[in-house]
Every structure is written in C-alpha cells, then in structure tokens.
Write a protein that holds these residues in place. Structure first.
Motif, PDB file in Angstrom:
ATOM      1  N   GLY A 186      -8.728   4.195  -7.658  1.00 41.06           N
ATOM      2  CA  GLY A 186     -10.158   3.947  -7.507  1.00 41.06           C
ATOM      3  C   GLY A 186     -10.820   4.768  -6.401  1.00 41.06           C
TER       4      GLY A 186
ATOM      5  N   LYS B  17       0.847  -1.202   0.000  1.00 45.41           N
ATOM      6  CA  LYS B  17       0.000   0.000   0.000  1.00 45.41           C
ATOM      7  C   LYS B  17       0.876   1.244   0.000  1.00 45.41           C
TER       8      LYS B  17
ATOM      9  N   ARG C  76     -18.182   4.949 -14.310  1.00 43.20           N
ATOM     10  CA  ARG C  76     -17.543   3.850 -13.590  1.00 43.20           C
ATOM     11  C   ARG C  76     -17.744   2.559 -14.359  1.00 43.20           C
ATOM     12  N   SER C  77     -16.744   2.148 -15.105  1.00 40.41           N
ATOM     13  CA  SER C  77     -16.819   0.855 -15.786  1.00 40.41           C
ATOM     14  C   SER C  77     -15.412   0.362 -16.057  1.00 40.41           C
TER      15      SER C  77
ATOM     16  N   ALA D 233      -3.974   5.213 -10.055  1.00 40.76           N
ATOM     17  CA  ALA D 233      -5.149   4.438 -10.488  1.00 40.76           C
ATOM     18  C   ALA D 233      -5.775   3.774  -9.264  1.00 40.76           C
TER      19      ALA D 233
ATOM     20  N   TRP E 253     -24.169  -6.140  -1.840  1.00 42.38           N
ATOM     21  CA  TRP E 253     -23.566  -5.109  -2.693  1.00 42.38           C
ATOM     22  C   TRP E 253     -22.931  -5.740  -3.936  1.00 42.38           C
ATOM     23  N   GLY E 254     -23.335  -5.260  -5.090  1.00 46.79           N
ATOM     24  CA  GLY E 254     -22.776  -5.772  -6.344  1.00 46.79           C
ATOM     25  C   GLY E 254     -23.495  -7.004  -6.848  1.00 46.79           C
TER      26      GLY E 254
HETATM   27  C1  LIG Z   1     -20.820  -3.182  -7.043  1.00 43.87           C
HETATM   28  C2  LIG Z   1     -20.131  -2.822  -8.310  1.00 43.87           C
HETATM   29  C3  LIG Z   1     -20.429  -3.495  -9.476  1.00 43.87           C
HETATM   30  C4  LIG Z   1     -19.819  -3.136 -10.668  1.00 43.87           C
HETATM   31  N1  LIG Z   1     -20.159  -3.796 -11.826  1.00 43.87           N
HETATM   32  C5  LIG Z   1     -19.557  -3.449 -12.988  1.00 43.87           C
HETATM   33  C6  LIG Z   1     -19.863  -4.140 -14.206  1.00 43.87           C
HETATM   34  O1  LIG Z   1     -20.701  -5.035 -14.230  1.00 43.87           O
HETATM   35  N2  LIG Z   1     -19.223  -3.738 -15.338  1.00 43.87           N
HETATM   36  C7  LIG Z   1     -18.285  -2.752 -15.333  1.00 43.87           C
HETATM   37  O2  LIG Z   1     -17.698  -2.452 -16.374  1.00 43.87           O
HETATM   38  N3  LIG Z   1     -17.970  -2.096 -14.197  1.00 43.87           N
HETATM   39  C8  LIG Z   1     -18.587  -2.409 -13.033  1.00 43.87           C
HETATM   40  N4  LIG Z   1     -18.276  -1.749 -11.881  1.00 43.87           N
HETATM   41  C9  LIG Z   1     -17.300  -0.656 -11.939  1.00 43.87           C
HETATM   42  C10 LIG Z   1     -15.884  -1.181 -12.006  1.00 43.87           C
HETATM   43  O3  LIG Z   1     -15.669  -2.145 -10.975  1.00 43.87           O
HETATM   44  C11 LIG Z   1     -14.918   0.004 -11.838  1.00 43.87           C
HETATM   45  O4  LIG Z   1     -15.240   1.011 -12.780  1.00 43.87           O
HETATM   46  C12 LIG Z   1     -13.473  -0.418 -12.057  1.00 43.87           C
HETATM   47  O5  LIG Z   1     -13.104  -1.462 -11.179  1.00 43.87           O
HETATM   48  C13 LIG Z   1     -12.552   0.790 -11.836  1.00 43.87           C
HETATM   49  O6  LIG Z   1     -11.217   0.383 -11.924  1.00 43.87           O
HETATM   50  P1  LIG Z   1     -10.088   1.226 -11.203  1.00 43.87           P
HETATM   51  O7  LIG Z   1      -8.827   0.501 -11.547  1.00 43.87           O
HETATM   52  O8  LIG Z   1     -10.225   2.652 -11.503  1.00 43.87           O
HETATM   53  O9  LIG Z   1     -10.379   1.109  -9.639  1.00 43.87           O
HETATM   54  P2  LIG Z   1     -10.436  -0.167  -8.702  1.00 43.87           P
HETATM   55  O10 LIG Z   1     -10.989  -1.373  -9.422  1.00 43.87           O
HETATM   56  O11 LIG Z   1     -11.146   0.297  -7.478  1.00 43.87           O
HETATM   57  O12 LIG Z   1      -8.911  -0.494  -8.392  1.00 43.87           O
HETATM   58  C14 LIG Z   1      -8.127   0.402  -7.632  1.00 43.87           C
HETATM   59  C15 LIG Z   1      -7.048  -0.430  -6.951  1.00 43.87           C
HETATM   60  O13 LIG Z   1      -6.112   0.450  -6.341  1.00 43.87           O
HETATM   61  C16 LIG Z   1      -5.800  -0.086  -5.065  1.00 43.87           C
HETATM   62  N5  LIG Z   1      -5.340   1.002  -4.199  1.00 43.87           N
HETATM   63  C17 LIG Z   1      -6.045   2.047  -3.708  1.00 43.87           C
HETATM   64  N6  LIG Z   1      -5.290   2.833  -2.954  1.00 43.87           N
HETATM   65  C18 LIG Z   1      -4.045   2.267  -2.954  1.00 43.87           C
HETATM   66  C19 LIG Z   1      -2.820   2.605  -2.346  1.00 43.87           C
HETATM   67  N7  LIG Z   1      -2.692   3.686  -1.556  1.00 43.87           N
HETATM   68  N8  LIG Z   1      -1.745   1.797  -2.560  1.00 43.87           N
HETATM   69  C20 LIG Z   1      -1.844   0.699  -3.341  1.00 43.87           C
HETATM   70  N9  LIG Z   1      -2.988   0.326  -3.955  1.00 43.87           N
HETATM   71  C21 LIG Z   1      -4.085   1.105  -3.763  1.00 43.87           C
HETATM   72  C22 LIG Z   1      -7.109  -0.690  -4.570  1.00 43.87           C
HETATM   73  O14 LIG Z   1      -6.846  -1.623  -3.539  1.00 43.87           O
HETATM   74  C23 LIG Z   1      -7.611  -1.334  -5.852  1.00 43.87           C
HETATM   75  O15 LIG Z   1      -7.094  -2.625  -6.008  1.00 43.87           O
HETATM   76  C24 LIG Z   1     -18.868  -2.101 -10.673  1.00 43.87           C
HETATM   77  C25 LIG Z   1     -18.545  -1.437  -9.487  1.00 43.87           C
HETATM   78  C26 LIG Z   1     -19.180  -1.791  -8.316  1.00 43.87           C
HETATM   79  C27 LIG Z   1     -18.826  -1.073  -7.041  1.00 43.87           C
END
Ligand SMILES: Cc1cc2nc3c(=O)[nH]c(=O)nc-3n(C[C@H](O)[C@H](O)[C@H](O)COP(=O)(O)OP(=O)(O)OC[C@H]3O[C@@H](n4cnc5c(N)ncnc54)[C@H](O)[C@@H]3O)c2cc1C
Length: 233
Positions: A44, A13, A208-209, A42, A59-60
């Motif tokens: 999230g 982290k 958000r996808s 990245a 949830w989800g």
């Molecule tokens: C309930 C739910 C259902 C969903 N269903 C769909 C779907 O069916 N289809 C679809 O396309 N999208 C869906 N989404 C949306 C999709 O999951 C997100 O848009 C996508 O995961 C975003 O990717 P990301 O990499 O930006 O963030 P995230 O997937 O959140 O990844 C971010 C990562 O960064 C890590 N991180 C954060 N802070 C730190 C730190 N300080 N140091 C190290 N690591 C860190 C986190 O642990 C995480 O692993 C859904 C979302 C939710 C909540």
C-alpha cells in the motif's frame, strides 16, 4: 485459523528483503527470516495528511480523497477541494458532476492557466487562496473550515488531494522501477522489472479501491502460481 494448510499469516513488519539468484529472503523487524522463490509486495501507500487541527480525525469520513469512493454520499453538498493547479481542475470536473456548490482551496497562490480559470468561472467554481488553519468537525463530520485570517466558511464535504509515499522501501531497495507519480511499475500481469517480484494494490495503481486491490492481487497470485509450476515443468 486458515482453511488451507498451506496458507499462513504472520504478524510482523518486513524491514528488508534480499534477492539471490533464484530466491528471496525477507527479514522482519524481530529478525525473523522468510525465504521464497517469488515475492508479492502488497504494502500500500501512505497519504501525507497535513498536520492541521481536525484533518486526521476527519480523514476518510468527510475529508475524503476520491469522488468515486465517496462522491455519491456527498452528492448535492457544499464541497471544498483542497488542491491547486491541474489536480484541482481534474477533481473539480468530477465533483461538479455531483454537486453545484464547489470551492477550490489552494492553500496559497492559485496556479491556474487562463484556460483553466475560464473553465472554473464557467462552472461557477470559487477559488480561495487563504491558508487553512483548522477543519471544524463533529466526530469527523466537517462543519466548517477556519482560515488563517480567522474567516470561517461552512462546508459539508472536503476533498483533499494530498501527496503520498510508498508504505515500504523494500520495492525500491530491491530495484523496482517507479512511475512518475510514485507507483511501482508493473505490466498487466503485475510483474515488476525485477524477475520474481510481483506487486498489487495501491502501491502500483492510480485506481485506489478495494476491488482493484483484490483484482490485481488475484492476477499476481495466478501469475506467481503459473511461474512456479512452469519453472519446474
Ligand atoms: C480515506 C480513504 C477512504 C477510502 N474509501 C474507499 C472506499 O470507500 N471504497 C474503496 O473501494 N476503496 C476505498 N479506499 C481505498 C482502499 O482503502 C485502498 O485502495 C485499499 O485498501 C488498497 O489495498 P492495499 O492492500 O493495496 O493497501 P493497504 O490497504 O494500504 O494495505 C497494505 C498493508 O500492508 C501493510 N504493510 C505495509 N508495509 C509493510 C511492511 N513493511 N511489512 C508488513 N506489512 C506492511 C500495511 O500495514 C497495510 O496493512 C479508501 C482509501 C482511503 C485512504
């Protein structure tokens, strides 16, 4: 193992990052330090799911956040929307396109303009103001909602428009600017206001996808590469 020798995954982290004139230092909670010329964040976002029985477990699965992600699967189902005001009206208009049976659950006093109330009435959307105390489910599949007055209403899907916060404070601590909704501000090339810092995915987008996260990550990666090679050309 990575197919590319130049790509390394490191589990840990990141708890802090510092910017000096031409580089960044990222520090992990184990005290490890990483240095780079550019930074792509990245990290999230985190949904603030109410601490109510059955919410986290569903949830989800059937307690969902987005009609574009899950709407088709819950087409024609008896649907609740936990939201109030403009947000509730916005989600209702999208969900009504998928199902006739929509109820807004405001969790307290409803907050709609006369115009919005007229719209909701015209679309046959019910409003319930009573607080929710439990979401009854079977392995995350919602069966009903139990309210604080002990009434129980069957639902087959429930949308939840919950607040969120950034997963990491690092962008804020580095001076990144945010939108009024809490996303990191970026231009079309995923650049933030801080030179050398790029962002991608949910932390900087309302869309958000997975496909949007991949697309914005692709842009950020390409732009970082372009800056790195042109900086030393
Ligand atoms: C309930 C739910 C259902 C969903 N269903 C769909 C779907 O069916 N289809 C679809 O396309 N999208 C869906 N989404 C949306 C999709 O999951 C997100 O848009 C996508 O995961 C975003 O990717 P990301 O990499 O930006 O963030 P995230 O997937 O959140 O990844 C971010 C990562 O960064 C890590 N991180 C954060 N802070 C730190 C730190 N300080 N140091 C190290 N690591 C860190 C986190 O642990 C995480 O692993 C859904 C979302 C939710 C909540």
């Amino acid at each position: 193992m990575s197919e590319y020798e130049t790509v390394h995954f490191h589990k840990g982290k990141a708890i802090d990052a510092k910017k000096s004139e031409n580089s960044f230092e990222v520090i992990t909670e184990k005290g490890e330090k990483f240095h780079s010329k550019k930074l792509i964040i990245a990290t999230g976002i985190v949904d603030e799911i109410p601490d109510l029985k059955g919410f986290k477990e569903s949830w989800g699965i059937s307690l969902i956040h987005c009609p574009y992600c899950h709407g088709y699967e819950y087409k024609g189902k008896k649907t609740g929307i936990i939201a109030n005001g403009d947000k509730a009206v916005h989600i209702s208009s999208l969900v009504k396109n998928l199902t006739e049976d929509v109820t807004i659950l405001t969790q307290g006093k409803a907050n709609f303009t006369d115009e919005q109330l007229e719209k909701l009435k015209r679309n046959n959307i019910q409003i319930i103001e009573t607080e929710i105390s439990e979401l009854k489910h079977d392995n995350g599949i919602v069966e009903s909602i139990i309210f604080s007055d002990q009434t129980e209403i069957k639902f087959e899907a429930v949308y939840g428009a919950f607040p969120f916060h950034q997963h990491s404070d690092i962008p804020k601590n580095l001076g990144c600017e945010f939108t009024e909704f809490g996303h990191i501000k970026t231009d079309q090339f995923q650049k933030t206001n801080i030179p050398g810092i790029f962002v991608c995915g949910d932390n900087s987008s309302m869309m958000r996808s997975v496909s949007n996260a991949v697309m914005t990550g692709n842009v950020a990666g390409a732009m970082v590469n372009m800056e790195l090679v042109t900086d030393c050309f």
